[in-house]
Design a protein around this motif. Sequence first.
Motif, PDB file in Angstrom:
ATOM      1  N   PHE A  53      35.266  48.010  39.982  1.00 30.36           N
ATOM      2  CA  PHE A  53      35.934  47.144  39.011  1.00 30.36           C
ATOM      3  C   PHE A  53      36.374  47.937  37.789  1.00 30.36           C
ATOM      4  O   PHE A  53      37.484  47.788  37.280  1.00 30.36           O
ATOM      5  N   LEU A  54      35.450  48.849  37.302  1.00 24.65           N
ATOM      6  CA  LEU A  54      35.783  49.674  36.136  1.00 24.65           C
ATOM      7  C   LEU A  54      36.928  50.624  36.452  1.00 24.65           C
ATOM      8  O   LEU A  54      37.831  50.827  35.628  1.00 24.65           O
ATOM      9  N   ILE A  55      36.875  51.201  37.677  1.00 22.64           N
ATOM     10  CA  ILE A  55      37.955  52.121  38.070  1.00 22.64           C
ATOM     11  C   ILE A  55      39.284  51.387  38.087  1.00 22.64           C
ATOM     12  O   ILE A  55      40.309  51.882  37.607  1.00 22.64           O
ATOM     13  N   SER A  56      39.263  50.183  38.646  1.00 15.30           N
ATOM     14  CA  SER A  56      40.509  49.417  38.752  1.00 15.30           C
ATOM     15  C   SER A  56      41.044  49.068  37.375  1.00 15.30           C
ATOM     16  O   SER A  56      42.249  49.105  37.128  1.00 15.30           O
ATOM     17  N   CYS A  57      40.113  48.720  36.448  1.00 17.67           N
ATOM     18  CA  CYS A  57      40.569  48.399  35.089  1.00 17.67           C
ATOM     19  C   CYS A  57      41.199  49.627  34.430  1.00 17.67           C
ATOM     20  O   CYS A  57      42.233  49.530  33.760  1.00 17.67           O
ATOM     21  N   VAL A  67      47.831  44.297  44.704  1.00 21.99           N
ATOM     22  CA  VAL A  67      47.621  43.112  45.517  1.00 21.99           C
ATOM     23  C   VAL A  67      47.651  41.825  44.700  1.00 21.99           C
ATOM     24  O   VAL A  67      47.903  40.744  45.232  1.00 21.99           O
ATOM     25  N   LYS A  68      47.399  41.909  43.413  1.00 20.47           N
ATOM     26  CA  LYS A  68      47.230  40.707  42.594  1.00 20.47           C
ATOM     27  C   LYS A  68      48.452  39.805  42.644  1.00 20.47           C
ATOM     28  O   LYS A  68      48.346  38.591  42.877  1.00 20.47           O
ATOM     29  N   ASN A  69      49.622  40.391  42.423  1.00 22.76           N
ATOM     30  CA  ASN A  69      50.850  39.580  42.428  1.00 22.76           C
ATOM     31  C   ASN A  69      51.142  39.011  43.815  1.00 22.76           C
ATOM     32  O   ASN A  69      51.666  37.898  43.948  1.00 22.76           O
ATOM     33  N   ALA A  70      50.808  39.771  44.842  1.00 20.69           N
ATOM     34  CA  ALA A  70      51.026  39.283  46.210  1.00 20.69           C
ATOM     35  C   ALA A  70      50.150  38.075  46.499  1.00 20.69           C
ATOM     36  O   ALA A  70      50.586  37.104  47.140  1.00 20.69           O
ATOM     37  N   MET A  71      48.908  38.109  46.040  1.00 20.48           N
ATOM     38  CA  MET A  71      48.015  36.977  46.249  1.00 20.48           C
ATOM     39  C   MET A  71      48.495  35.759  45.473  1.00 20.48           C
ATOM     40  O   MET A  71      48.447  34.627  45.977  1.00 20.48           O
ATOM     41  N   LYS A  72      48.975  35.977  44.260  1.00 17.91           N
ATOM     42  CA  LYS A  72      49.515  34.860  43.482  1.00 17.91           C
ATOM     43  C   LYS A  72      50.678  34.195  44.219  1.00 17.91           C
ATOM     44  O   LYS A  72      50.757  32.964  44.310  1.00 17.91           O
ATOM     45  N   GLU A  73      51.590  35.025  44.724  1.00 16.87           N
ATOM     46  CA  GLU A  73      52.752  34.484  45.437  1.00 16.87           C
ATOM     47  C   GLU A  73      52.317  33.703  46.671  1.00 16.87           C
ATOM     48  O   GLU A  73      52.875  32.647  46.993  1.00 16.87           O
ATOM     49  N   SER A  74      51.300  34.199  47.366  1.00 17.84           N
ATOM     50  CA  SER A  74      50.809  33.520  48.576  1.00 17.84           C
ATOM     51  C   SER A  74      50.252  32.151  48.242  1.00 17.84           C
ATOM     52  O   SER A  74      50.527  31.150  48.933  1.00 17.84           O
ATOM     53  N   ILE A 124      36.357  39.564  48.771  1.00 14.83           N
ATOM     54  CA  ILE A 124      37.495  38.632  48.788  1.00 14.83           C
ATOM     55  C   ILE A 124      37.305  37.590  49.876  1.00 14.83           C
ATOM     56  O   ILE A 124      37.473  36.380  49.645  1.00 14.83           O
ATOM     57  N   ALA A 125      36.949  38.032  51.080  1.00 18.04           N
ATOM     58  CA  ALA A 125      36.802  37.106  52.205  1.00 18.04           C
ATOM     59  C   ALA A 125      35.604  36.187  52.026  1.00 18.04           C
ATOM     60  O   ALA A 125      35.702  34.968  52.203  1.00 18.04           O
ATOM     61  N   CYS A 126      34.471  36.762  51.646  1.00 14.32           N
ATOM     62  CA  CYS A 126      33.239  35.979  51.608  1.00 14.32           C
ATOM     63  C   CYS A 126      33.227  34.961  50.477  1.00 14.32           C
ATOM     64  O   CYS A 126      32.511  33.962  50.544  1.00 14.32           O
ATOM     65  N   ASN A 127      34.008  35.191  49.450  1.00 12.54           N
ATOM     66  CA  ASN A 127      34.062  34.233  48.347  1.00 12.54           C
ATOM     67  C   ASN A 127      35.221  33.242  48.483  1.00 12.54           C
ATOM     68  O   ASN A 127      35.476  32.468  47.559  1.00 12.54           O
ATOM     69  N   ASN A 128      35.889  33.277  49.625  1.00 17.89           N
ATOM     70  CA  ASN A 128      36.983  32.326  49.867  1.00 17.89           C
ATOM     71  C   ASN A 128      36.921  31.752  51.281  1.00 17.89           C
ATOM     72  O   ASN A 128      37.951  31.505  51.904  1.00 17.89           O
ATOM     73  N   LYS A 129      35.658  31.579  51.760  1.00 20.07           N
ATOM     74  CA  LYS A 129      35.407  30.916  53.058  1.00 20.07           C
ATOM     75  C   LYS A 129      36.166  31.561  54.200  1.00 20.07           C
ATOM     76  O   LYS A 129      36.593  30.887  55.128  1.00 20.07           O
ATOM     77  N   GLY A 130      36.348  32.878  54.107  1.00 22.08           N
ATOM     78  CA  GLY A 130      37.074  33.590  55.145  1.00 22.08           C
ATOM     79  C   GLY A 130      36.189  34.501  55.955  1.00 22.08           C
ATOM     80  O   GLY A 130      35.001  34.212  56.172  1.00 22.08           O
ATOM     81  N   GLN A 135      39.840  38.786  40.762  1.00 27.21           N
ATOM     82  CA  GLN A 135      38.994  37.594  40.695  1.00 27.21           C
ATOM     83  C   GLN A 135      39.687  36.460  39.946  1.00 27.21           C
ATOM     84  O   GLN A 135      39.572  35.294  40.307  1.00 27.21           O
ATOM     85  N   SER A 136      40.460  36.810  38.924  1.00 28.73           N
ATOM     86  CA  SER A 136      41.136  35.782  38.131  1.00 28.73           C
ATOM     87  C   SER A 136      42.139  34.987  38.957  1.00 28.73           C
ATOM     88  O   SER A 136      42.389  33.810  38.694  1.00 28.73           O
ATOM     89  N   VAL A 137      42.700  35.625  39.975  1.00 30.44           N
ATOM     90  CA  VAL A 137      43.660  34.922  40.848  1.00 30.44           C
ATOM     91  C   VAL A 137      42.971  33.789  41.584  1.00 30.44           C
ATOM     92  O   VAL A 137      43.486  32.659  41.664  1.00 30.44           O
ATOM     93  N   PHE A 138      41.781  34.049  42.127  1.00 33.59           N
ATOM     94  CA  PHE A 138      41.064  33.027  42.876  1.00 33.59           C
ATOM     95  C   PHE A 138      40.550  31.932  41.948  1.00 33.59           C
ATOM     96  O   PHE A 138      40.512  30.755  42.320  1.00 33.59           O
ATOM     97  N   GLU A 139      40.149  32.324  40.752  1.00 32.35           N
ATOM     98  CA  GLU A 139      39.708  31.321  39.790  1.00 32.35           C
ATOM     99  C   GLU A 139      40.840  30.367  39.427  1.00 32.35           C
ATOM    100  O   GLU A 139      40.630  29.162  39.262  1.00 32.35           O
TER     101      GLU A 139
END
Length: 1176
Positions: A1166-1170, A384-391, A456-462, A423-427
């Motif tokens: 987060f650890l699993i994803s890393c 999802v990371k690259n998709a969010m960046k593109e958006s 994702i939603a709650c930290n971006n006013k969604g 998280q880095s994408v939103f930052e």
Amino acid sequence: MNVFEEIVDWIFIFWERLLYQRATIARLMRIAAAAGMNRWIWGNAGNASKSDRSGPRRGRLMLLLWIILYGSLCLMVEGQMKISPETVQQWAVSFGKEIAVLSTRYSGAKLLQKKYKDIEAVVKIEEVDGEELVKKFAEEMEEMLGRKMKSVKRLAEAAEDADLYHEYNETLMFEYFNSMLINKVDEDGNPMLLGGEFALEKNEHFNKLPVNTQLSNIQVPTNVYNRDPDILNGAYMSEALNDVFIDNFQKDPTLTWQYFGSAAGFFRLYPGIQWIPDENGVVTFDCRNRNWYIQAATSPKDVVIVVDVSGSMKGLRLTIAKHTINTILDTLGENDFVNIIAYSDYVRYVEPCFKGTLVQADLDNREHFKLLVDELHVKGEGKVKNAMKESFKILNEAAALGQGSLCNQAIMLITDGAMEDFQSVFEEFNWPERRVRVFTYLIGREMTFAENVKWIACNNKGYYTHVSTLADVQENVMEYLHVLSRPMVINHDHDIIWTEAYMDSVLFNSQAQSLLLMTSVAMPVFSKKKETLSHGILLGVVGTDVALKELMRLAPRYKLGVHGYAYLITNNGYILSHPDLRPLYKEGKELKPKPNYNSVDLAEVEWEDTEEKLRTAMVKGETGTLALDVRASLDKGKRVMFLKNDYFYTVINETPFSLGIVLTRGYGQYIFIGNVSVEEGLHDLLAPDLTIASEWTYCETDIDPAHRKLTQLQAVVRYLTGKEPDLECDVQLLQQTLFDAVVTAPMEAYWTALMLNASGMDEGVETAFLGTRSGLMRFQKYAGIEKRVAKSFLTSVDKENMFTLDHFPVWYRRASDYPAGQFLYYMPRQETKDTFRDYEPDYSDTLSAKEVELEAEEGGRKRMKAEEEEAGRIVIATTAVTVTVGKKTAIAGAIGVQMTLDVIESKFWAIASQPNDTVCSDEDGICPLQCDSFDLACYLIDNNGFVLISKQRKDSGRFFGELDGSVMTTLIRMGMFKRVSLFDYQAMCKMNLHSVSSARPLLSPFYGLASALKWFLSNFLLFLLEFNICGFWHTEHFADASAHKKRGDNLQPCDTEYPSFVYEPSVKETNSIIKCGRCQKMFVVQQIPESNLLMLVVQADCDCSRQYPPITMSPEEVKYIASVKCDRMRSQKIRRRPESCHAYHAQENANDCGGASVISLSASLFLISCFLTLVS
């Protein structure tokens, strides 16, 4: 006789038939006799030896050689004229005189022209001031729409006050009138709960639907529990609106439906009606899905939809995801912008053409996206990371370039889980301002990654929602609207919105009502309670509808002239109302709105404005004028007129609309005014042969309920006689009508005298008629109904030949294009009678006659056949009547006669034949020249190339180029006819499903089989999962999710080019020879004097079809190359953004995001994803 002799005999007979005169054969025989050939040919038993059997054969061989030699000589001298132009000219002159006498006599045209000539001394002609006219119309429309806005404001205030003083009661028991249950009883005969007796009465003002004007009632969608506490409390609170509904209607009797759409899901409608469910007993209507609700509840928005298409999304999850996307698309309007990104191992745009940009979310683009979404398939791993960046890049670039809505921005993430370190994408892109809201939709029953998706939603006013079944989609998608409405609610900004044109085929079961174009004015309703202020609670939306035809009545036709018209557009340049807007098409037996019916751009209708100057000025809200030379199609694309139009335009204040009017130079420039006494005019107005335009507004009958059943003529008479002095009437129009009634009165006596002289009547002359600029019509039926071929001519179903809100009759418009006194003749097109059928060229080519026949009902086929036969046997002759004062000429009306084809056919064939005893010594060519000869083809065609008369009766009404491409091609080359290209940007064409996306992969047969199997299994699983749990009401979701699979095989919007052909009147006559391989074809064309007709005599024994294919009028789809098509789709036309924007408020409670009040990113996940990232 052996084979050789048979061949020679056959050739001999053939040439005897081929040569045009017996004298030619005789001369040939005399030459043969002089050479002694008769002895060789016939043999001589007395002189020849009986044993010499070769003599006859040798003689026949010699004759064959002579025939071949003579034939060669004939071909060498083929250039000499065999059809005498002088003879054809004589025929044309004689025929022209006869039909002129016939038309003049039975129409009474000379008498009517004389009557208008006699009054020229007492009338005055004024030039129409277009600038003043458009300004006046706009002011009247502004006043009318202003009354609607005031009504809506009163509703909003009443609703908010009612909520302020209402205390929510969880255990409230309240019986309201449910529009589905009223007047129904249970098995024991008792009224159903939430039902009861609810009086209904048919009302003229509400399209004759049974309504209750004393009460409103409530509709609840099938998927909402009608006794839910939220519903009961909302219904109880909104009872206060009943008095306001009634009061509004009394203050403004032109109001139609008034309503309150609750955020809880119920819909209060006034006047109350019986709601009709669909064939499955289901009510799918949800007011929160309607455009008026969505636009009023939110400000314009830019939306990027990001959908997970990794392998884990297969089956039911993908089906739910697709339905979620489609539901989000349905919440967008023409003020919004959108794009869709799909991601797995890589990021791709659903429409590659839209890469890196946002496109307007009009109906056309939304439907295009739906087709593409249906093509999505799953594969790979979700990143999802690259998709969010593109958006974020898309949204940031749009804002930087001043594109898109320049208001709200949102990303809609649809996934079954998110495992990456995002998280880095939103930052990088969104914090700390959080300018872009992110809404997340967790798909499927699995909750493993729920916390991450919530975070994702709650930290971006969604807002976060969990969508586990198709039944959850609707309610969960609607949550984002409440979030976007918060800033507006907290500010208490009551912005009034107006919607684009739409047809509410869901709301109304009656087709007549559902196919009515309307616009809605709406306003949000907020909670004013202090304790909920930071939550920004939207209670719902109030609104009312405005039928666009009622709005256009304020620009009366009589003030615009025969070719003039008025039109309305939105701030986005889309058509609200235009006489050339064709919103419907016929698919099989059913009338349907076109997919893009309310996103037709002004530039697609007024397509002669190639530089879009008119569109640009109107969209910007400017006031001004523009002159254009236009090619106007007439008779539904069959014919074309060349007009010089003056456009006048201005903005309608307090609305996003602009008004334009068109006046045509010539007759449209002037209007004449005459006066007569009411007594004199009223006497003639009551004549039995007189009618006035039923769709025009002579007197306003919709204000007082007592007047609603009056016809316009009845209302006019009651007003003029003083019986109804309070009626609001158009004095100027009444004055014109009375004047025309007096001037045309002598026609009744003239026509009656002709009819009484039965012995002098030509059989087949059926109806005399006239029409004036005031919408007045008179007609005389010369033949009884049982004898008339044109039984529907000038009846209420014959809209093309009557005065309507959109146009003058066809015969009136066509006559006005020709000099007064010169008759124009034509055959009505064959599809005139079905008002709503899309008979434009774009559809005549998409469905074959066979397909239409198979799809139509038996009764419909018979009716269609009868109408075509009727139209094919009718000829209309019409001419204009004018008034001239000084150097100014204004059109007063048109007059004509309708007759059967037999009438002029008999005269044509009688004239087009020289007697057998004609002296031919002075003739150059065939003599006697006779059209009934097998080797001649004679036609009577009109100025657009359509055949009136031919030997083959079935040819009547067809385009001549289809019958003889060689002659039509030559006439075009010689300049006698001109081909004119016309364009249709509202066409519908058959499209291949697989052509919708350039990114679709080529599927092997095995992959196709696997896909089909996968679809079946996933949908079968869906059925098992949801049938027992959620009930029958899910069927519409199931159908909706799969409906697009069939859509590609149906008709889709496209652009077409189609030809029309016009005679060049400066070329009175011509003749030529066409070389066609081994033969040559001669033809002669002669204009019929004082008419629009041509006589055409063609050599019929030379087939040129191989060298010259038929010329058809079939439209051809405009095929754009990929790059051009993409540019057109991406292009951002000039538009006027809504003035208000509510994207942010400091007091907004962003913690209300669908999850817990405090959400943290799951450390384990987060650890699993890393770990997974490192492994990959």
